[in-house]
Write an enzyme that holds these catalytic residues in place. Sequence first.
Site, PDB file in Angstrom:
ATOM      1  N   HIS A 165       9.557  11.321 -27.629  1.00 21.30           N
ATOM      2  CA  HIS A 165       8.505  12.186 -27.093  1.00 21.30           C
ATOM      3  C   HIS A 165       8.853  13.675 -27.287  1.00 21.30           C
ATOM      4  CE1 HIS A 165       5.292  13.590 -24.525  1.00 21.30           C
ATOM      5  NE2 HIS A 165       6.160  14.217 -23.755  1.00 21.30           N
ATOM      6  N   ARG A 208       0.811  -1.241   0.000  1.00 20.81           N
ATOM      7  CA  ARG A 208       0.000   0.000   0.000  1.00 20.81           C
ATOM      8  C   ARG A 208       0.833   1.275   0.000  1.00 20.81           C
ATOM      9  NH1 ARG A 208      -2.628  -2.971   3.785  1.00 20.81           N
ATOM     10  NH2 ARG A 208      -4.457  -4.065   2.994  1.00 20.81           N
ATOM     11  N   ASN A 264       0.585  20.900 -21.029  1.00 26.65           N
ATOM     12  CA  ASN A 264       0.373  20.078 -22.221  1.00 26.65           C
ATOM     13  C   ASN A 264       0.665  20.806 -23.524  1.00 26.65           C
ATOM     14  OD1 ASN A 264      -0.364  17.704 -20.946  1.00 26.65           O
ATOM     15  ND2 ASN A 264      -2.452  18.435 -20.641  1.00 26.65           N
ATOM     16  N   GLU A 284      11.356  19.442 -23.603  1.00 22.15           N
ATOM     17  CA  GLU A 284      10.487  19.575 -22.428  1.00 22.15           C
ATOM     18  C   GLU A 284      10.999  20.718 -21.542  1.00 22.15           C
ATOM     19  OE1 GLU A 284       7.018  18.228 -21.818  1.00 22.15           O
ATOM     20  OE2 GLU A 284       7.985  16.296 -22.143  1.00 22.15           O
ATOM     21  N   HIS A 292       1.408  18.915 -26.722  1.00 18.55           N
ATOM     22  CA  HIS A 292       1.208  17.488 -26.482  1.00 18.55           C
ATOM     23  C   HIS A 292       0.044  16.858 -27.244  1.00 18.55           C
ATOM     24  CE1 HIS A 292       4.316  17.950 -23.519  1.00 18.55           C
ATOM     25  NE2 HIS A 292       4.245  16.680 -23.161  1.00 18.55           N
ATOM     26  N   HIS A 330       1.282  13.806 -29.078  1.00 20.54           N
ATOM     27  CA  HIS A 330       0.805  12.441 -28.812  1.00 20.54           C
ATOM     28  C   HIS A 330       0.279  11.787 -30.078  1.00 20.54           C
ATOM     29  CE1 HIS A 330       0.217  13.290 -24.238  1.00 20.54           C
ATOM     30  NE2 HIS A 330       1.413  12.773 -24.493  1.00 20.54           N
ATOM     31  N   LYS A 344       7.625  23.798 -13.358  1.00 20.84           N
ATOM     32  CA  LYS A 344       6.624  22.739 -13.230  1.00 20.84           C
ATOM     33  C   LYS A 344       6.038  22.718 -11.817  1.00 20.84           C
ATOM     34  CE  LYS A 344       4.933  18.350 -14.200  1.00 20.84           C
ATOM     35  NZ  LYS A 344       5.175  17.026 -14.765  1.00 20.84           N
ATOM     36  N   LYS A 362       3.152  11.854 -10.860  1.00 19.70           N
ATOM     37  CA  LYS A 362       2.442  10.861 -11.675  1.00 19.70           C
ATOM     38  C   LYS A 362       3.339   9.656 -11.937  1.00 19.70           C
ATOM     39  CE  LYS A 362      -0.678  13.905 -14.242  1.00 19.70           C
ATOM     40  NZ  LYS A 362      -0.991  14.471 -15.574  1.00 19.70           N
ATOM     41  N   GLU A 369      -5.920  27.579  -8.837  1.00 22.79           N
ATOM     42  CA  GLU A 369      -6.402  28.026 -10.150  1.00 22.79           C
ATOM     43  C   GLU A 369      -6.783  26.797 -10.956  1.00 22.79           C
ATOM     44  OE1 GLU A 369      -3.485  30.786 -11.960  1.00 22.79           O
ATOM     45  OE2 GLU A 369      -2.770  31.052  -9.920  1.00 22.79           O
ATOM     46  N   ARG A 395      -2.912  23.445 -14.625  1.00 26.35           N
ATOM     47  CA  ARG A 395      -2.005  22.373 -14.978  1.00 26.35           C
ATOM     48  C   ARG A 395      -2.045  22.004 -16.468  1.00 26.35           C
ATOM     49  NH1 ARG A 395      -0.731  17.548 -10.812  1.00 26.35           N
ATOM     50  NH2 ARG A 395       0.747  16.453 -12.119  1.00 26.35           N
TER      51      ARG A 395
END
Length: 358
Positions: free
Chosen positions: A265, A122, A245, A185, A248, A252, A227, A143, A237, A241
């Site tokens: 990428h 966990r 992107n 990036e 992207h 993608h 970031k 993430k 706000e 976020r």
Amino acid sequence: STLTVQLGERSYPIHIGRGLLHRAGELLKERGITQKSPLLIVSDQNVAALYLATLESNLQESGYKTVSFVVKPGETSKSIAVFEQVITAAIKGGLDRHSAVIALGGGVVGDLAGFVAASYMRGVKFVQIPTTILAHDSSVGGKVGINHPLAKNMIGALHQPELVLYDVDTLSTLPPREVSAGLAEMIKHGLIWDADFAQWCRDHAADLLALDAQALEYGLEKGCSVKAEVVSRDERENDLRAILNLGHTIGHAIEAIAGYGEFLHGEAISIGMVGSALLGVKLGADTSVVKETRDMLSSLRLPTSLPVQLNTDRLLDAMMHDKKFKEGSITFIVPRSIGRVEVVKDISVSDIRQVIEQ
Ligand code: ADP
Ligand code: ZN
């Protein structure tokens, strides 16, 4: 230098500098990671061949017990099968609730090891030792996750690291294409938030491409702090976020239709950022935005236009399958000027078509 990422109640340090692999044990101790429980190091074959022995012996000299698990390089290692193998290594290695999982590698290893850390018993502590420039992006935001055969990044969690060790010396062995892709990036963080930083990347392109340690330290610190700023403000706000992107949606789609691996990428989002700039001009931004964006990206040896062999119908199709597409229009992050972007919710498919056929 050390940057502190503050997210809600929690905060963690990102150490950026030279020789940090040789100080790993000391820095883990400083963060209160116990020597009583074994550590699991996850890496890939390329990175392990270069840096795993150094890390293991440093940690062992500091009194840590370590277990290592090395995966194949590349996206295929972010699978349920490999995830199970890493968990097996953790169980056999005797990891307990007080153990930490260490990611030694790029984004792939970070996502996989982070997800193991998030789910083993966990959740245990997670330490990131990024070895690519691109991974500065995933070292902030928490993430982590793996792919499902039907969809990328479909299985995951939010799990913040305990600390991040960014040893810029490890970047010296990165292949040149990976260097440029990572810088895409980095400069994105300037293009969305900080015009001076975007210009700095342009002015120091040669130093960055040559992997000059001082330039890398500054650029990574700045990229991570933009970031962190965006992610932490997002709680107040709404949807801020989303600006991360930039490039992207098109990027993608390029990655998906070209077959994963054809474009890195960073290369795909570079083309995507030029597309967004073209869209920006269509929506009223000064035409110089396109020229400047192209100039900045090509200074980092990144592609700035769609290769002719990519079919625009298929590209549009891929974009429409993107989760951000809703009923004939799509949300796009569009530059207003260098360093300033806007979230536009209702870009029509025909506008996008014009831009990608341009
Ligand atoms: P990212 O998503 O951060 O670009 P990946 O995990 O996909 O990272 O790594 C990209 C490629 O670069 C992989 O083949 C990996 O093995 C290799 N690699 C990562 N770090 C280094 C390094 N410091 N030196 C040499 N090769 C590296
Ligand atoms: Zn990205």
